[in-house]
Enzyme design. Sequence first.
Site, PDB file in Angstrom:
ATOM      1  N   ASP A   6       0.854  -1.193   0.000  1.00  0.00           N
ATOM      2  CA  ASP A   6       0.000   0.000   0.000  1.00  0.00           C
ATOM      3  C   ASP A   6       0.893   1.248   0.000  1.00  0.00           C
ATOM      4  OD1 ASP A   6      -2.156   1.767   0.519  1.00  0.00           O
ATOM      5  OD2 ASP A   6      -1.845   1.552   2.678  1.00  0.00           O
ATOM      6  N   ASP A   8      -0.346   5.046   0.932  1.00  0.00           N
ATOM      7  CA  ASP A   8      -0.573   6.059   1.981  1.00  0.00           C
ATOM      8  C   ASP A   8      -0.451   5.470   3.375  1.00  0.00           C
ATOM      9  OD1 ASP A   8      -1.045   8.085   0.120  1.00  0.00           O
ATOM     10  OD2 ASP A   8      -3.097   7.392  -0.168  1.00  0.00           O
ATOM     11  N   ASP A 137      -2.118  -0.416   5.944  1.00  0.00           N
ATOM     12  CA  ASP A 137      -2.447   0.110   7.279  1.00  0.00           C
ATOM     13  C   ASP A 137      -3.949   0.143   7.559  1.00  0.00           C
ATOM     14  OD1 ASP A 137      -2.470   2.196   5.226  1.00  0.00           O
ATOM     15  OD2 ASP A 137      -3.095   3.510   6.857  1.00  0.00           O
TER      16      ASP A 137
HETATM   17  O1  U2P Z   1      -9.718   6.852   0.450  1.00  0.00           O
HETATM   18  C1  U2P Z   1      -8.952   6.326  -0.578  1.00  0.00           C
HETATM   19  C2  U2P Z   1      -7.498   6.135  -0.172  1.00  0.00           C
HETATM   20  O2  U2P Z   1      -6.884   7.361   0.184  1.00  0.00           O
HETATM   21  C3  U2P Z   1      -5.965   7.167   1.256  1.00  0.00           C
HETATM   22  N1  U2P Z   1      -6.485   7.832   2.472  1.00  0.00           N
HETATM   23  C4  U2P Z   1      -7.620   8.576   2.398  1.00  0.00           C
HETATM   24  C5  U2P Z   1      -8.084   9.258   3.486  1.00  0.00           C
HETATM   25  C6  U2P Z   1      -7.399   9.170   4.710  1.00  0.00           C
HETATM   26  O3  U2P Z   1      -7.776   9.759   5.729  1.00  0.00           O
HETATM   27  N2  U2P Z   1      -6.288   8.403   4.761  1.00  0.00           N
HETATM   28  C7  U2P Z   1      -5.796   7.736   3.678  1.00  0.00           C
HETATM   29  O4  U2P Z   1      -4.780   7.061   3.778  1.00  0.00           O
HETATM   30  C8  U2P Z   1      -5.851   5.650   1.361  1.00  0.00           C
HETATM   31  O5  U2P Z   1      -4.956   5.263   0.299  1.00  0.00           O
HETATM   32  P1  U2P Z   1      -3.988   3.965   0.310  1.00  0.00           P
HETATM   33  O6  U2P Z   1      -3.580   3.748   1.715  1.00  0.00           O
HETATM   34  O7  U2P Z   1      -4.793   2.848  -0.269  1.00  0.00           O
HETATM   35  O8  U2P Z   1      -2.814   4.301  -0.565  1.00  0.00           O
HETATM   36  C9  U2P Z   1      -7.262   5.254   1.052  1.00  0.00           C
HETATM   37  O9  U2P Z   1      -7.402   3.898   0.764  1.00  0.00           O
HETATM   38 MG    MG Z   2      -2.850   3.109   3.439  1.00  0.00          MG
END
Ligand code: U2P
Ligand code: MG
Length: 179
Positions: A6, A8, A137
């Site tokens: 992942d 973020d 996460d």
């Molecule tokens: O909501 C879609 C994706 O955006 C990231 N996100 C969004 C809001 C938040 O408060 N925190 C956050 O991380 C996540 O992205 P990913 O971890 O998949 O890269 C969430 O799935």
């Molecule tokens: Mg994430």
Amino acid sequence: MRILVDMDDVLADFDAEFLKRWRARHPEKMYVPLEERTIFYVKESYPQDLQPLVSEIYLEPGFFREMMPVEGGVEAVKTMQQMGLEIFFCTSPLYVYKNCVLEKYEWVEHHFGAEWVNRIILTRDKTLVKGDILIDDKPIITGVESTPMWEHILYDRPYNRDVNRKRLTWQNWKQVLGM
Ligand code: U2P
Ligand code: MG
């Protein structure tokens, strides 16, 4: 062995970028320190009257591009690849995708190099992706497949500690994965 990683709050520090911008822009307003976060979504961690100001920050141009890497993450992923593991980034764009989609690609190119852009899987449904492990996460990951092919290993964050599941950080991933 295919590992889905992942972005973020696993490789790119969404929470730190948010707090940095929030505290600079709204120094008079309350904030939730990372260690006190119990809810995955940053917006839902704030009172309702502040929520439009919260989303304004992560929707603005530059937010996704300028996130700092999570310490040890870039190095760990490159080490995994050198060990012969097949790595893909598996990340979900925001529903309001305008800046986020382009900037996720730019982030990978900047921090990993152009060839790694080929390894981005951008999807709102990670259960459809084939892999052995998904390092993420988010406490609970759901989608159209009720039994995804991957094992979800949590990237340890304060807001996912109530979930009883194998977890790792970029400081202990080798021990946790037995490598
Ligand atoms: O909501 C879609 C994706 O955006 C990231 N996100 C969004 C809001 C938040 O408060 N925190 C956050 O991380 C996540 O992205 P990913 O971890 O998949 O890269 C969430 O799935
Ligand atoms: Mg994430």
